[in-house]
Design a protein around this motif. Structure first.
Motif, PDB file in Angstrom:
ATOM      1  N   ASP A 272      46.519  36.281  41.315  1.00 56.02           N
ATOM      2  CA  ASP A 272      45.297  36.868  41.879  1.00 56.02           C
ATOM      3  C   ASP A 272      45.043  36.357  43.294  1.00 56.02           C
ATOM      4  OD1 ASP A 272      44.932  38.252  39.539  1.00 56.02           O
ATOM      5  OD2 ASP A 272      43.432  36.871  38.725  1.00 56.02           O
ATOM      6  N   THR A 273      45.240  35.056  43.485  1.00 54.01           N
ATOM      7  CA  THR A 273      45.008  34.466  44.803  1.00 54.01           C
ATOM      8  C   THR A 273      46.004  34.994  45.819  1.00 54.01           C
ATOM      9  OG1 THR A 273      44.151  32.439  43.799  1.00 54.01           O
ATOM     10  CG2 THR A 273      44.851  32.310  46.098  1.00 54.01           C
ATOM     11  N   GLU A 274      47.283  35.005  45.451  1.00 50.83           N
ATOM     12  CA  GLU A 274      48.311  35.475  46.375  1.00 50.83           C
ATOM     13  C   GLU A 274      48.136  36.963  46.683  1.00 50.83           C
ATOM     14  OE1 GLU A 274      50.353  33.792  48.053  1.00 50.83           O
ATOM     15  OE2 GLU A 274      50.227  31.847  47.077  1.00 50.83           O
ATOM     16  N   SER A 275      47.727  37.737  45.694  1.00 46.83           N
ATOM     17  CA  SER A 275      47.513  39.175  45.918  1.00 46.83           C
ATOM     18  C   SER A 275      46.378  39.423  46.899  1.00 46.83           C
ATOM     19  CB  SER A 275      47.206  39.872  44.592  1.00 46.83           C
ATOM     20  OG  SER A 275      48.293  39.780  43.694  1.00 46.83           O
TER      21      SER A 275
ATOM     22  N   GLU B 149      51.769  44.034  46.785  1.00 43.52           N
ATOM     23  CA  GLU B 149      51.226  44.151  45.422  1.00 43.52           C
ATOM     24  C   GLU B 149      52.045  43.277  44.480  1.00 43.52           C
ATOM     25  OE1 GLU B 149      50.973  47.493  41.830  1.00 43.52           O
ATOM     26  OE2 GLU B 149      51.706  48.035  43.838  1.00 43.52           O
ATOM     27  N   ILE B 150      51.362  42.532  43.625  1.00 45.63           N
ATOM     28  CA  ILE B 150      52.036  41.735  42.605  1.00 45.63           C
ATOM     29  C   ILE B 150      51.604  42.232  41.234  1.00 45.63           C
ATOM     30  CG2 ILE B 150      52.488  39.445  41.662  1.00 45.63           C
ATOM     31  CD1 ILE B 150      51.685  38.236  44.290  1.00 45.63           C
TER      32      ILE B 150
ATOM     33  N   ALA C 280      59.116  35.381  48.459  1.00 48.28           N
ATOM     34  CA  ALA C 280      58.879  36.799  48.742  1.00 48.28           C
ATOM     35  C   ALA C 280      57.886  36.956  49.880  1.00 48.28           C
ATOM     36  CB  ALA C 280      58.370  37.496  47.485  1.00 48.28           C
ATOM     37  N   LYS C 281      56.836  36.145  49.863  1.00 48.03           N
ATOM     38  CA  LYS C 281      55.808  36.215  50.894  1.00 48.03           C
ATOM     39  C   LYS C 281      56.374  35.875  52.268  1.00 48.03           C
ATOM     40  CE  LYS C 281      52.859  32.873  50.779  1.00 48.03           C
ATOM     41  NZ  LYS C 281      51.711  32.031  50.361  1.00 48.03           N
TER      42      LYS C 281
ATOM     43  N   PHE D 142      57.244  42.318  41.013  1.00 48.17           N
ATOM     44  CA  PHE D 142      57.030  42.521  39.585  1.00 48.17           C
ATOM     45  C   PHE D 142      57.496  41.274  38.840  1.00 48.17           C
ATOM     46  CE2 PHE D 142      58.703  43.744  35.409  1.00 48.17           C
ATOM     47  CZ  PHE D 142      57.567  44.307  34.837  1.00 48.17           C
ATOM     48  N   ILE D 143      56.610  40.711  38.011  1.00 45.73           N
ATOM     49  CA  ILE D 143      56.937  39.514  37.237  1.00 45.73           C
ATOM     50  C   ILE D 143      56.560  39.759  35.785  1.00 45.73           C
ATOM     51  CG2 ILE D 143      56.533  37.046  36.951  1.00 45.73           C
ATOM     52  CD1 ILE D 143      55.573  37.043  39.905  1.00 45.73           C
ATOM     53  N   ARG D 144      57.525  39.617  34.899  1.00 40.51           N
ATOM     54  CA  ARG D 144      57.253  39.770  33.456  1.00 40.51           C
ATOM     55  C   ARG D 144      57.586  38.455  32.751  1.00 40.51           C
ATOM     56  NH1 ARG D 144      59.911  44.460  31.823  1.00 40.51           N
ATOM     57  NH2 ARG D 144      57.970  45.618  31.511  1.00 40.51           N
TER      58      ARG D 144
END
Length: 271
Positions: A142-145, A151-152, A185-186, A195-197
């Motif tokens: 949430d913070t990084e987004s 988009e994460i 990535a940033k 995308f992280i699962r």
């Protein structure tokens, strides 16, 4: 500002300077250790190799915690004190221009404090103990987004209790790996979507990461450290191996990055 306030600002600047210098020295030492680790034979069963990885990770975490504590207990407290002094001064100002300038300074100090709080969390993810792995990762995402222009998408599947039942060290390693994937990535991927699962089955925790960035050639020197970041590919792989897991990555220039990780949760996780 009066002399006392100027001295406090100078003191804060000196604290920040020392902290940044310490971070640089830690990064430099960390890279030396990673180079040494990458030159060792890939013998996951070797007690010496396992000991070396564990010692390296423990030293890193202790130093991160120390820096986070210093930032919180010194620099952030000093900034708070200066803010309070400036707010009292603001009440006494009648000149509109001076009042506006002081308000800008206060806003900038608040922004510095917010950034320092985020740095403290990244250095010492205390939420792992307070709210668990999944919610701590969601907080990170949430913070990084909110800060990035990408988009994460973060998805969890399976029994989250299995993830939370992992020992603290295992959860910390998983958090660090995902944190570094996002950080790389940033800084380097130029991706618009991550995308992280995170999935827990009966026997393992698996992580799948994908981005639509510029990618790289895995055999190149830049691929070895994933954008030459502080942790890099070798340390992420080391963390996964330390948990008796498997780490695979696929990437091509212009085709993004895909990482797959499997970590056993029934046996063999060191403490």
């Amino acid at each position: 500002m009066n002399r006392e306030e100027s001295e406090w600002l100078s003191l804060i600047i000196s604290y920040l300077s020392v902290s940044l210098e310490n971070l640089y020295l830690i990064r430099k030492l960390n890279m030396k250790l990673l180079e040494l680790a990458s030159e060792l034979p890939n013998q996951e069963g070797s007690e010496e190799y396992v000991w070396f990885r564990k010692t390296m990770f423990d030293l890193q975490e202790k130093e991160r915690t120390r820096i986070a504590t210093d930032l919180h207990d010194t620099t952030m407290q000093d900034i708070f004190f200066v803010q309070r002094k400036l707010k009292n001064l603001q009440k006494q100002l009648l000149n509109p221009d001076e009042h506006r300038q002081l308000k800008d300074i206060l806003n900038h100090l608040e922004l510095i404090n917010m950034n320092l709080r985020q740095c403290c969390f990244e250095l010492n993810p205390y939420l792992l103990k307070n709210i668990g792995l999944v919610r701590a990762l969601q907080n990170l995402v949430d913070t990084e987004s909110s800060l990035g222009d990408y988009e994460i998408q973060f998805v969890t599947e399976g029994k989250t209790t299995a993830m939370e039942n992992l020992d603290y060290e295992a959860k910390r390693h998983i958090f660090r790996v995902i944190q570094e994937l996002i950080t790389n990535a940033k800084k380097h991927s130029q991706a618009s979507r991550l995308f992280i699962r995170l999935v827990a089955s009966g026997s393992e925790v698996s992580i799948r990461y994908e981005d639509d960035g510029i990618g790289f050639r895995p055999n190149s020197s830049s691929g070895k450290t994933v954008g030459r970041s502080g942790m890099g590919l070798e340390q992420m792989k080391g963390r996964v191996l330390h948990l008796n897991g498997q780490f695979t990555m696929e990437s091509m220039t212009g085709k993004g990055v895909e990482v797959r990780i499997q970590i056993p949760i029934k046996e063999g996780i060191p403490t």
